[in-house]
Design an enzyme around this catalytic site. Structure first.
Site, PDB file in Angstrom:
ATOM      1  N   GLU A 286       7.312 -56.179  26.030  1.00  0.00           N
ATOM      2  CA  GLU A 286       6.290 -55.259  26.049  1.00  0.00           C
ATOM      3  C   GLU A 286       6.669 -53.927  25.598  1.00  0.00           C
ATOM      4  O   GLU A 286       5.828 -53.372  24.994  1.00  0.00           O
ATOM      5  CB  GLU A 286       5.856 -55.142  27.669  1.00  0.00           C
ATOM      6  CG  GLU A 286       4.618 -54.646  27.769  1.00  0.00           C
ATOM      7  CD  GLU A 286       4.229 -54.694  29.418  1.00  0.00           C
ATOM      8  OE1 GLU A 286       4.862 -55.575  30.055  1.00  0.00           O
ATOM      9  OE2 GLU A 286       3.181 -54.079  29.745  1.00  0.00           O
TER      10      GLU A 286
ATOM     11  N   HIS B   4      -5.576 -63.075  31.606  1.00  0.00           N
ATOM     12  CA  HIS B   4      -4.334 -61.919  31.815  1.00  0.00           C
ATOM     13  C   HIS B   4      -5.171 -60.826  32.568  1.00  0.00           C
ATOM     14  O   HIS B   4      -5.719 -59.697  31.694  1.00  0.00           O
ATOM     15  CB  HIS B   4      -3.780 -61.503  30.705  1.00  0.00           C
ATOM     16  CG  HIS B   4      -2.560 -60.531  30.893  1.00  0.00           C
ATOM     17  ND1 HIS B   4      -1.230 -60.823  30.268  1.00  0.00           N
ATOM     18  CD2 HIS B   4      -2.355 -59.341  31.500  1.00  0.00           C
ATOM     19  CE1 HIS B   4      -0.529 -59.868  30.701  1.00  0.00           C
ATOM     20  NE2 HIS B   4      -1.278 -59.052  31.361  1.00  0.00           N
TER      21      HIS B   4
ATOM     22  N   GLY C  13       5.067 -56.019  35.943  1.00  0.00           N
ATOM     23  CA  GLY C  13       5.689 -54.673  36.308  1.00  0.00           C
ATOM     24  C   GLY C  13       6.525 -53.776  35.289  1.00  0.00           C
ATOM     25  O   GLY C  13       6.231 -54.405  33.879  1.00  0.00           O
TER      26      GLY C  13
ATOM     27  N   ASP D 200       7.108 -58.909  40.617  1.00  0.00           N
ATOM     28  CA  ASP D 200       7.472 -57.414  40.110  1.00  0.00           C
ATOM     29  C   ASP D 200       8.633 -57.215  39.520  1.00  0.00           C
ATOM     30  O   ASP D 200       9.514 -57.603  40.241  1.00  0.00           O
ATOM     31  CB  ASP D 200       6.863 -56.438  40.942  1.00  0.00           C
ATOM     32  CG  ASP D 200       6.772 -54.969  40.311  1.00  0.00           C
ATOM     33  OD1 ASP D 200       7.841 -54.432  39.656  1.00  0.00           O
ATOM     34  OD2 ASP D 200       5.710 -54.388  40.652  1.00  0.00           O
TER      35      ASP D 200
END
Ligand code: IMP
Ligand code: ZN
Length: 358
Positions: A225, A35, A196, A166
């Site tokens: 996230e 990542h 993104g 994104d």
């Protein structure tokens, strides 16, 4: 830029002989990086070199370079980030990486940095983009990055590419990116990613991700996230992603699903703590995943922005969770199971681990 400090605990002293020895061990350990965003992984030295070249250029280019230098200056003092200020920073970096020759320069530099840090297999990810001022198109972007990967002088590391969609893109652009991934799959593209700004409005990229899966490409998704993204996370899990990035905020039900399905999670401890989506290393969700032996891969996310190479992420995990040399070795070796390259590459890599002596 200051690197995260690895605490010297009595465990670190006993197992490694001190923090310096721990860092040395973690650097020498063969590692897998899965990542890493290309434009967040460029060393400050490379960025500075590009900015200085630009400052000597035309007025427009000089303005772009000033922006990039101010990002570098801002980073000197940053030990926390607000995700809302984080993403706009990339536009200054992009102003320095919008030209084919310079793109090759940065890809070579980033691969070399990872190699020097002991990474033996790298999946770089990057967002194909257009730039009318330099004639860059998404297709040329992918071709150039792949060409740079194949001409990299680094010999101890193998590198693959993941194309990023994104969250600010549209369904059409997402589809275009998947089509590029399919087209260049024989030249080193192994999968697609959704990344993104997680605060960006949702758009339907599910069709594109499903097309990628149907074509045999692998899919990884930045999931959960930030808080309150349960509906999006549930919908994204329907794509049956092969790996997840972060997976920080998930309902109990979704986390149970991730565990049951054994979906590997790319864990970026420093990135999460500096962006304050996780309050401390001790409270990082990797702790539970390690206890459950859930497939977890330590990763950097944006090693230059967060000033933390992969060896430092291993050292942080060791000191935070009292991990022995053998446990670190096993964690890095098990990461091979989650790579997007084929079984021959997995076998080759296991051979590298098996012949490694600390
Ligand atoms: P690029 O894809 O090579 O241009 O790398 C930079 C891009 O990666 C940024 O513009 C973001 O879209 C994405 N990115 C970098 N860090 C993060 C992160 O922590 N979360 C989500 N996306 C990220
Ligand atoms: Zn990321």
């Amino acid at each position: 830029m200051k690197a995260p400090t690895v605490p010297n605990t009595s465990f670190v002293d006993k197992e490694f002989g001190g923090v310096d020895q721990l860092l040395e061990y973690c650097k020498a350990l063969p590692k897998i990086e899965l990542h890493a965003h290309l434009n967040g992984s460029i060393s400050p030295e490379s960025l500075r070199q590009l900015a200085e070249k630009r400052l000597a250029g035309t007025v427009g280019e000089a303005e772009a370079a000033t922006g990039a230098l101010s990002v570098l200056e801002a980073l000197e003092w940053k030990d926390t980030f607000d995700l809302k200020d984080f993403f706009p920073m990339f536009k200054h970096i992009y102003a320095l990486t919008n030209n084919m020759a310079w793109l090759v320069f940065i890809v070579h530099g980033v691969i070399k940095d990872f190699e020097d840090d002991g990474v033996r297999y790298l999946e770089l990810r990057s967002t194909p983009r257009d730039d009318a001022s330099t004639g860059l198109t998404k297709e040329l972007y992918v071709q150039t990055v792949l060409q740079a990967i194949s001409t990299s002088p680094a010999t101890k590391i193998s590198t693959r590419l993941i194309l990023t969609i994104d969250r600010r893109h549209s369904p059409e652009v997402a589809m275009q990116i998947v089509d590029l991934a399919i087209r260049f799959r024989d030249q080193g593209v192994v999968g697609v990613d959704l990344a993104g700004d997680p605060y960006a409005a949702d758009f339907d990229c599910k069709h594109a991700l499903l097309k990628a899966k149907a074509a045999g490409l692998k899919v990884t998704i930045h999931l959960g996230e930030i808080e309150n993204r349960e509906a999006e996370s549930a919908s994204m899990l329907e794509v049956r992603p092969d790996r997840l990035g972060h997976a920080t905020f998930l309902s109990e039900q979704l986390r149970a699903h991730v565990y049951e399905e054994r979906i590997a999670v790319e864990m970026c401890m420093t990135s999460n703590v500096l962006c304050r989506t996780v309050s401390s290393y001790e409270e990082h969700h990797i702790k539970e995943a390690l206890e459950l032996d859930h497939p977890s891969i330590l990763c950097t996310d944006d090693k230059s922005i967060f000033a933390s190479p992969l060896s430092c992420e291993y050292a942080l995990a060791a000191s935070t969770f009292s991990m022995t040399k053998q446990q670190l070795f096993d964690l890095s070796k098990k990461s091979i199971d989650a790579i997007f390259a084929n079984s021959e590459e997995k076998t080759r890599l296991r051979g590298v681990w098996d012949t490694w002596a600390p």
